[in-house]
Design a protein around this motif. Structure first.
Motif, PDB file in Angstrom:
ATOM      1  N   TYR A  79       0.824  -1.191   0.000  1.00  7.74           N
ATOM      2  CA  TYR A  79       0.000   0.000   0.000  1.00  7.74           C
ATOM      3  C   TYR A  79       0.864   1.248   0.000  1.00  7.74           C
ATOM      4  O   TYR A  79       2.048   1.212   0.361  1.00  7.74           O
ATOM      5  CB  TYR A  79      -0.947   0.025   1.215  1.00  7.74           C
ATOM      6  CG  TYR A  79      -0.214   0.032   2.537  1.00  7.74           C
ATOM      7  CD1 TYR A  79       0.099   1.218   3.176  1.00  7.74           C
ATOM      8  CD2 TYR A  79       0.193  -1.158   3.131  1.00  7.74           C
ATOM      9  CE1 TYR A  79       0.781   1.219   4.369  1.00  7.74           C
ATOM     10  CE2 TYR A  79       0.876  -1.169   4.322  1.00  7.74           C
ATOM     11  CZ  TYR A  79       1.168   0.028   4.940  1.00  7.74           C
ATOM     12  OH  TYR A  79       1.863   0.027   6.128  1.00  7.74           O
ATOM     13  N   ASP A  80       0.264   2.346  -0.446  1.00  9.31           N
ATOM     14  CA  ASP A  80       0.892   3.645  -0.276  1.00  9.31           C
ATOM     15  C   ASP A  80      -0.204   4.669  -0.046  1.00  9.31           C
ATOM     16  O   ASP A  80      -1.341   4.508  -0.481  1.00  9.31           O
ATOM     17  CB  ASP A  80       1.799   4.022  -1.456  1.00  9.31           C
ATOM     18  CG  ASP A  80       1.064   4.172  -2.763  1.00  9.31           C
ATOM     19  OD1 ASP A  80       0.362   5.181  -2.931  1.00  9.31           O
ATOM     20  OD2 ASP A  80       1.202   3.286  -3.624  1.00  9.31           O
ATOM     21  N   VAL A  81       0.150   5.701   0.697  1.00  8.73           N
ATOM     22  CA  VAL A  81      -0.778   6.771   1.024  1.00  8.73           C
ATOM     23  C   VAL A  81      -0.124   8.087   0.617  1.00  8.73           C
ATOM     24  O   VAL A  81       1.031   8.349   0.962  1.00  8.73           O
ATOM     25  CB  VAL A  81      -1.117   6.806   2.535  1.00  8.73           C
ATOM     26  CG1 VAL A  81      -2.021   7.977   2.870  1.00  8.73           C
ATOM     27  CG2 VAL A  81      -1.751   5.490   2.966  1.00  8.73           C
ATOM     28  N   ALA A  82      -0.873   8.889  -0.131  1.00  9.21           N
ATOM     29  CA  ALA A  82      -0.422  10.228  -0.495  1.00  9.21           C
ATOM     30  C   ALA A  82      -1.253  11.230   0.294  1.00  9.21           C
ATOM     31  O   ALA A  82      -2.476  11.104   0.384  1.00  9.21           O
ATOM     32  CB  ALA A  82      -0.594  10.459  -1.990  1.00  9.21           C
ATOM     33  N   LEU A  83      -0.591  12.183   0.910  1.00 10.59           N
ATOM     34  CA  LEU A  83      -1.256  13.264   1.636  1.00 10.59           C
ATOM     35  C   LEU A  83      -0.905  14.567   0.935  1.00 10.59           C
ATOM     36  O   LEU A  83       0.267  14.808   0.629  1.00 10.59           O
ATOM     37  CB  LEU A  83      -0.812  13.315   3.094  1.00 10.59           C
ATOM     38  CG  LEU A  83      -1.173  12.116   3.955  1.00 10.59           C
ATOM     39  CD1 LEU A  83      -0.536  12.254   5.334  1.00 10.59           C
ATOM     40  CD2 LEU A  83      -2.666  11.958   4.075  1.00 10.59           C
ATOM     41  N   ALA A  84      -1.916  15.369   0.695  1.00 12.46           N
ATOM     42  CA  ALA A  84      -1.732  16.654   0.020  1.00 12.46           C
ATOM     43  C   ALA A  84      -0.976  16.481  -1.297  1.00 12.46           C
ATOM     44  O   ALA A  84      -0.128  17.287  -1.654  1.00 12.46           O
ATOM     45  CB  ALA A  84      -1.015  17.637   0.936  1.00 12.46           C
ATOM     46  N   GLY A  85      -1.260  15.389  -2.001  1.00 13.31           N
ATOM     47  CA  GLY A  85      -0.661  15.162  -3.310  1.00 13.31           C
ATOM     48  C   GLY A  85       0.738  14.562  -3.295  1.00 13.31           C
ATOM     49  O   GLY A  85       1.302  14.313  -4.350  1.00 13.31           O
ATOM     50  N   GLN A  86       1.309  14.319  -2.116  1.00 17.30           N
ATOM     51  CA  GLN A  86       2.653  13.747  -2.018  1.00 17.30           C
ATOM     52  C   GLN A  86       2.576  12.339  -1.451  1.00 17.30           C
ATOM     53  O   GLN A  86       1.947  12.118  -0.409  1.00 17.30           O
ATOM     54  CB  GLN A  86       3.549  14.568  -1.082  1.00 17.30           C
ATOM     55  CG  GLN A  86       4.009  15.862  -1.632  1.00 17.30           C
ATOM     56  CD  GLN A  86       5.041  16.490  -0.695  1.00 17.30           C
ATOM     57  OE1 GLN A  86       4.995  16.289   0.521  1.00 17.30           O
ATOM     58  NE2 GLN A  86       5.965  17.232  -1.251  1.00 17.30           N
ATOM     59  N   ARG A  87       3.228  11.395  -2.112  1.00 16.20           N
ATOM     60  CA  ARG A  87       3.268  10.028  -1.576  1.00 16.20           C
ATOM     61  C   ARG A  87       4.243  10.019  -0.406  1.00 16.20           C
ATOM     62  O   ARG A  87       5.441  10.205  -0.563  1.00 16.20           O
ATOM     63  CB  ARG A  87       3.705   9.044  -2.658  1.00 16.20           C
ATOM     64  CG  ARG A  87       3.549   7.612  -2.181  1.00 16.20           C
ATOM     65  CD  ARG A  87       3.809   6.661  -3.278  1.00 16.20           C
ATOM     66  NE  ARG A  87       5.246   6.450  -3.368  1.00 16.20           N
ATOM     67  CZ  ARG A  87       5.801   5.477  -4.034  1.00 16.20           C
ATOM     68  NH1 ARG A  87       5.076   4.643  -4.713  1.00 16.20           N
ATOM     69  NH2 ARG A  87       7.107   5.335  -4.058  1.00 16.20           N
ATOM     70  N   LEU A  88       3.684   9.792   0.775  1.00 13.47           N
ATOM     71  CA  LEU A  88       4.493   9.874   1.988  1.00 13.47           C
ATOM     72  C   LEU A  88       4.686   8.543   2.689  1.00 13.47           C
ATOM     73  O   LEU A  88       5.686   8.322   3.346  1.00 13.47           O
ATOM     74  CB  LEU A  88       3.841  10.845   2.984  1.00 13.47           C
ATOM     75  CG  LEU A  88       3.717  12.293   2.533  1.00 13.47           C
ATOM     76  CD1 LEU A  88       2.920  13.087   3.536  1.00 13.47           C
ATOM     77  CD2 LEU A  88       5.093  12.894   2.344  1.00 13.47           C
ATOM     78  N   ILE A  89       3.690   7.686   2.590  1.00 13.73           N
ATOM     79  CA  ILE A  89       3.708   6.453   3.369  1.00 13.73           C
ATOM     80  C   ILE A  89       3.616   5.270   2.419  1.00 13.73           C
ATOM     81  O   ILE A  89       2.759   5.238   1.540  1.00 13.73           O
ATOM     82  CB  ILE A  89       2.523   6.422   4.354  1.00 13.73           C
ATOM     83  CG1 ILE A  89       2.583   7.626   5.295  1.00 13.73           C
ATOM     84  CG2 ILE A  89       2.494   5.121   5.126  1.00 13.73           C
ATOM     85  CD1 ILE A  89       1.324   7.819   6.102  1.00 13.73           C
ATOM     86  N   THR A  90       4.498   4.299   2.607  1.00 10.56           N
ATOM     87  CA  THR A  90       4.419   3.052   1.854  1.00 10.56           C
ATOM     88  C   THR A  90       4.671   1.913   2.819  1.00 10.56           C
ATOM     89  O   THR A  90       5.344   2.080   3.835  1.00 10.56           O
ATOM     90  CB  THR A  90       5.459   2.981   0.710  1.00 10.56           C
ATOM     91  OG1 THR A  90       6.760   3.129   1.270  1.00 10.56           O
ATOM     92  CG2 THR A  90       5.215   4.045  -0.329  1.00 10.56           C
ATOM     93  N   GLY A  91       4.120   0.764   2.504  1.00 14.15           N
ATOM     94  CA  GLY A  91       4.351  -0.375   3.371  1.00 14.15           C
ATOM     95  C   GLY A  91       3.803  -1.659   2.788  1.00 14.15           C
ATOM     96  O   GLY A  91       3.151  -1.660   1.744  1.00 14.15           O
ATOM     97  N   VAL A  92       4.095  -2.733   3.477  1.00 11.88           N
ATOM     98  CA  VAL A  92       3.634  -4.061   3.096  1.00 11.88           C
ATOM     99  C   VAL A  92       3.186  -4.805   4.349  1.00 11.88           C
ATOM    100  O   VAL A  92       3.577  -4.459   5.464  1.00 11.88           O
ATOM    101  CB  VAL A  92       4.740  -4.872   2.378  1.00 11.88           C
ATOM    102  CG1 VAL A  92       5.100  -4.259   1.052  1.00 11.88           C
ATOM    103  CG2 VAL A  92       5.978  -5.005   3.245  1.00 11.88           C
ATOM    104  N   ALA A  93       2.352  -5.791   4.141  1.00 16.88           N
ATOM    105  CA  ALA A  93       1.905  -6.654   5.237  1.00 16.88           C
ATOM    106  C   ALA A  93       1.695  -8.044   4.665  1.00 16.88           C
ATOM    107  O   ALA A  93       1.432  -8.207   3.473  1.00 16.88           O
ATOM    108  CB  ALA A  93       0.615  -6.122   5.844  1.00 16.88           C
TER     109      ALA A  93
END
Length: 166
Positions: A79-93
């Motif tokens: 997964y990845d999460v973009a806040l305010a148009g910037q990809r900030l968080i990425t991860g796996v599970a």
């Protein structure tokens, strides 16, 4: 010259062999349901966690909804999460729960951001008023362990910054 084992099968046996392989292929294709509906992944919760270092840590709650009559075994997730148009968080599970048929399951994930992106994000949060909201985009890729069951899903919306300031 090297020959394959099935090349030594006689005419009549070869036809039976090919007919059997065709039957297996047709049965396999028939088992793939044409009415399969992709599951949905929604951001259920997003909160700041206490951090041991300089970079912030977040807890993400993802809700996976299975609208199909068969259980959905989740073997992995990226997964990845973009806040305010910037990809900030990425991860796996991995080793996740099976989502029941016509059911839903919540997956709690922890994620961090790199230091530079975290500083930029917090500068933006501190510069806004408590009533402001920030746009987000969640992209998740689910693996169900099957051949064709790699699903990419997206959701977007807004988050209230008032919940982050406590």
């Amino acid at each position: 010259m090297k020959t394959f084992p099935y090349a030594r099968i006689g005419g009549r046996s070869r036809r039976w062999f090919l007919a059997g392989m065709a039957a297996v292929l047709v049965a396999g294709c028939a088992s793939l349901r044409s009415d399969y509906e992709p599951p949905a992944v929604m951001l259920d919760s997003f909160r700041l966690l206490p951090s041991e270092g300089l970079a912030p840590r977040f807890a993400l709650g993802l809700r996976v909804v299975n609208p199909n009559p068969a259980p959905l075994p989740l073997t992995g997730l990226s997964y990845d999460v973009a806040l305010a148009g910037q990809r900030l968080i990425t991860g796996v599970a991995r080793d996740l729960k099976t989502v029941p048929a016509f059911g839903e399951s919540t997956v709690e994930l922890q994620a961090g951001v790199d230091l530079i992106s975290g500083v930029l994000l917090f500068q933006q949060i501190l510069a806004t008023s408590p009533s402001d909201e920030i746009d987000y985009r969640l992209r998740a890729r689910l693996s169900t362990g099957g051949l064709t069951r790699l699903l990419t899903l997206e959701e977007s919306g807004t988050l209230s910054l008032a919940n982050w300031r406590r």
